[in-house]
Write an enzyme that holds these catalytic residues in place. Structure first.
Site, PDB file in Angstrom:
ATOM      1  N   LYS A 116       0.812  -1.219   0.000  1.00 53.07           N
ATOM      2  CA  LYS A 116       0.000   0.000   0.000  1.00 53.07           C
ATOM      3  C   LYS A 116       0.844   1.267   0.000  1.00 53.07           C
ATOM      4  O   LYS A 116       0.433   2.303  -0.530  1.00 53.07           O
ATOM      5  CB  LYS A 116      -0.955  -0.015   1.193  1.00 53.07           C
ATOM      6  N   GLU A 275      -9.361   0.881  -5.809  1.00 57.55           N
ATOM      7  CA  GLU A 275     -10.294   1.377  -4.802  1.00 57.55           C
ATOM      8  C   GLU A 275     -10.061   2.859  -4.535  1.00 57.55           C
ATOM      9  O   GLU A 275      -8.924   3.320  -4.440  1.00 57.55           O
ATOM     10  CB  GLU A 275     -10.152   0.571  -3.511  1.00 57.55           C
ATOM     11  N   GLU A 288      -6.064   2.055  -2.833  1.00 60.68           N
ATOM     12  CA  GLU A 288      -5.199   0.914  -3.088  1.00 60.68           C
ATOM     13  C   GLU A 288      -5.665   0.200  -4.345  1.00 60.68           C
ATOM     14  O   GLU A 288      -6.768   0.447  -4.848  1.00 60.68           O
ATOM     15  CB  GLU A 288      -5.224  -0.059  -1.915  1.00 60.68           C
ATOM     16  N   ASN A 290      -6.269  -3.708  -5.595  1.00 56.55           N
ATOM     17  CA  ASN A 290      -6.314  -5.116  -5.235  1.00 56.55           C
ATOM     18  C   ASN A 290      -5.981  -5.935  -6.469  1.00 56.55           C
ATOM     19  O   ASN A 290      -6.741  -5.949  -7.451  1.00 56.55           O
ATOM     20  CB  ASN A 290      -7.699  -5.495  -4.703  1.00 56.55           C
ATOM     21  N   PHE A 348     -21.748  -8.225  16.571  1.00 57.56           N
ATOM     22  CA  PHE A 348     -21.276  -8.943  15.385  1.00 57.56           C
ATOM     23  C   PHE A 348     -20.055  -9.822  15.665  1.00 57.56           C
ATOM     24  O   PHE A 348     -19.221 -10.029  14.794  1.00 57.56           O
ATOM     25  CB  PHE A 348     -20.965  -7.967  14.249  1.00 57.56           C
TER      26      PHE A 348
END
Length: 671
Positions: A116, A275, A288, A290, A348
């Site tokens: 990154k 992104e 970044e 991917n 969660f």
């Protein structure tokens, strides 16, 4: 074209790749760990090879074992899926040395974009808009604080080799930076074997938008529109859609052209995603790239009609793209909901166990609506502690965003999972959320709209009336079956009475059945509270079926059904209520019964999910202030910090680092 490929992955993405390979006439090889010996992807593949213990670091992440499996089976190419080895340049290089094709980009592109820090430098050189921040590696918490102050709070602390929300923390002050730096490094080391982190400015009220790319080995590259992934929890995407409700055509074109320019700058070849973080004003900044297939790729496939896995395989085999940018068209709207093994009522936290019942909605195309479900499990599958908690990716496609959302809501209400906790109630509630339906999104959506966590939803009066009518129709059918049992002396008392009381939770609904009942299938006239004209409730439902699907005055209605000790448990649009159907006399007596109170657990720290104790931050006899850390528990590669909810004194500690605990196990007791 390849005759046989190996899939160096597991779960739903392995199954997804196998489906495309099968359509292309290509043989498939699955690899599996001890935990995945009976997994669906192993059953689906033409061949399967065991590669080691359950821990990913000893199986799916071991390059030599993957290559040995390819040699053993004669696989000519390897598709890495996403996660695991998908963005490891060393893996691509090792395959090249062995003469095995990598179904992904070349190692040089992975190296340039996979880090990154370096990728932002490359993006800036390619004239791609980038986020302000510090791109150097940070060595200590003190240095992190100094940098955060210079960038300006809030900041994002991110793992350089990260992905999937792992190794990411938002800090609003110095204390948050120190804690976030340590947690981000620890998660990054555990998930990626690389603890380098960097800091960048956190854009307030941002949206997450990404551009899907395809590039071949002959210099051709196209963008396939965008996906919006702003509905996130703990930096993990939850719902994705294509296209984005934010973008206009001009912004889409500019973002796409920048993404293509970046791909060409690094000689990219395969499917990839660039992104961006976007402002509400449509400004955007590079995050970044991917260098792999994305989890959310199905929504792009649904709006473009392209099979991205097929395109990746063809590119890896040296074929040229068969279309140009002018050929790309976006048709309709697609939405993806990620089905996770996690408890939405407990912040969660992950859930593990066996799927005692797993019945997703049928995949179909009907009436302009497509329902697709990418999954890697079947009924009876085990959700283990070793891997990502994703169970499935449920997708819908329709002509408009509103129609796609409505289709998703119905599909979620039809998705049956028992044996573990899951996030379907939360996803179902989101589909009815007004802000979501308006498309007014940001990555802070969940935190802003559910600040106290998810505790279910309150349904409107019309929906409650419909649930009450459904419960009454089911009870009439049940009573009729009882009447037909051998040995019954006569009709069940009150079987066809006109007046009924349906209790949903603590609310009573006065219902009437003014006319007879047809039972094959059931069709009954029911007068709802506050109305005078009956509605017609009709369904083919039979007792024991987990989903009630029918019509109420010709309007389709779907709810999940479970038997409870005293009635029916109904799950609909994020609500979970118990319905009890009573005669007026029984209802009056029932109102006199005392309510059972829940046990007081305020003096205990209970393990909120099955997991491994990473650390205990306090000692017996220690006084602790509200908000201070008590312990850290790791589950499914995520570290969860357990904090004191009030000022207290630790009396007894029952767990130590390294202990594996079940849900609700007592970690410590308070005085």
């Amino acid at each position: 074209m390849f005759e046989k490929i190996l899939i160096a992955n597991r779960g739903e993405i392995a199954c997804r790749i196998i489906k495309t390979a099968r359509c292309m006439g290509i043989g498939t090889v699955a690899v599996f760990s001890d935990a995945d010996r009976d997994a669906l992807h192993v059953e689906m593949a033409d061949e399967a090879v065991h590669i080691g213990p359950s821990q990913a670091a000893q199986s799916y992440l071991v390059i030599d074992r993957i290559i040995a499996a390819a040699r053993q089976t004669g696989a000519q190419a390897i598709h890495p899926g996403y996660g695991f080895l998908s963005e490891r340049a060393a893996f691509a290089e090792a395959l090249e040395a062995e003469g095995i094709a990598f179904i992904g980009p070349n190692a040089r592109a992975i190296t340039a974009m996979g880090d990154k820090i370096e990728s932002k430098k490359v993006a800036a050189a390619a004239h791609v808009s980038t986020v302000p921040g510090h791109l150097g590696v940070i060595e200590s918490a003190d240095e992190a604080v100094t940098i955060a102050r210079s960038v300006g709070y809030p900041v994002m602390i991110k793992a350089s080799a990260g992905g999937g929300g792992k190794g990411m923390r938002i800090a609003h002050d110095d204390a948050g930076t120190r804690e976030g730096f340590g947690l981000a490094r620890s998660e990054a080391r555990s998930s990626f074997g690389d603890d380098r982190v960097f800091i960048e400015k956190f854009i307030v009220d941002p949206r997450h938008i990404e551009i899907q790319l395809l590039a071949d080995k002959h210099g051709n590259a196209v963008y396939l529109g965008e996906r919006e992934c702003s509905i996130q929890r703990r930096n993990q995407k939850v719902i994705e859609e294509a296209p984005s409700p934010l973008l206009d055509e001009a912004t889409r074109r500019i973002m796409g052209e920048q993404a293509v320019a970046l791909a060409k700058a690094v000689g990219y070849d395969s499917a990839g995603t660039v992104e961006f973080v976007a402002g509400q004003d449509r400004s955007f900044f590079f995050l970044e790239m991917n260098t792999r297939l994305q989890v959310e790729h199905p929504v792009t496939e649904l709006v473009t009609g392209l099979d991205l896995v097929e395109q990746m395989i063809r590119i890896a085999a040296g074929e040229r793209l068969s279309f140009t940018q002018d050929d790309v068209r976006l048709d309709g709207w697609a939405i993806e909901s990620r089905i996770y093994a996690e408890d939405p009522y407990r912040e969660f936290l992950p859930s593990i166990g066996r799927l005692t019942r797993y019945r997703p909605p049928a995949e179909a195309r009907h009436g302009g609506v497509t329902v697709r479900n990418d999954t890697g499990v079947v009924e009876g599958s085990e959700i283990s502690i070793f891997y990502d908690p994703m169970i499935a990716k449920l997708c819908t496609h329709a002509a408009t965003r509103e129609a796609a959302i409505d289709a998703m809501a119905t599909a979620l209400d039809s998705f049956v999972i028992d044996g573990i906790q899951h996030n379907i109630p939360f996803l179902s509630a989101l589909m009815d959320h007004e802000r979501w339906r308006r498309g007014e999104l940001s990555t802070g959506f969940i935190a802003e709209e559910f600040p106290g966590g998810f505790q279910g939803v309150s349904l409107d009066e019309d929906t409650l009336n419909k649930l009450a009518a459904v419960a009454l129709s089911m009870e009439l059918l049940r009573k009729d079956r009882l009447d037909r049992l051998p040995g019954r002396l006569g009709p069940h008392p009150g079987s066809w009475r006109e007046d009924w009381v349906v209790k949903l939770g603590g609310v009573s609904f006065q219902m009437q059945c003014p006319s007879g009942v047809s039972l094959s299938p059931i069709e009954v006239d029911i007068v709802l509270p506050g109305t005078s004209s009956p509605v017609v409730v009709a369904s083919n439902w039979r007792p024991g079926e987990p989903v009630w699907t029918g019509t109420i005055d010709d309007e389709v209605f779907v709810t999940q059904v479970r038997r409870s000790a005293t009635g029916y448990r109904l799950l609909h649009r994020g609500a979970d209520v118990v319905a009890r159907v009573l005669s007026p006399r029984i209802a009056a007596l029932d109102a006199l019964m005392p309510e059972k109170r829940a046990a007081d657990t305020s003096k205990f720290l209970l393990c909120p999910m099955p997991g491994l104790v990473v650390s205990v931050a306090v000692s017996e006899g220690q006084a602790v202030k509200a908000g201070e850390t008590l312990a850290v528990v790791e589950a499914m590669k995520m570290e969860n910090v357990l904090r004191a909810e009030r000022d207290l004194t630790v009396q007894t500690i029952n767990a130590k680092p390294g202990d594996s605990l079940a849900v609700d196990a007592v970690i410590m007791e308070f005085a």
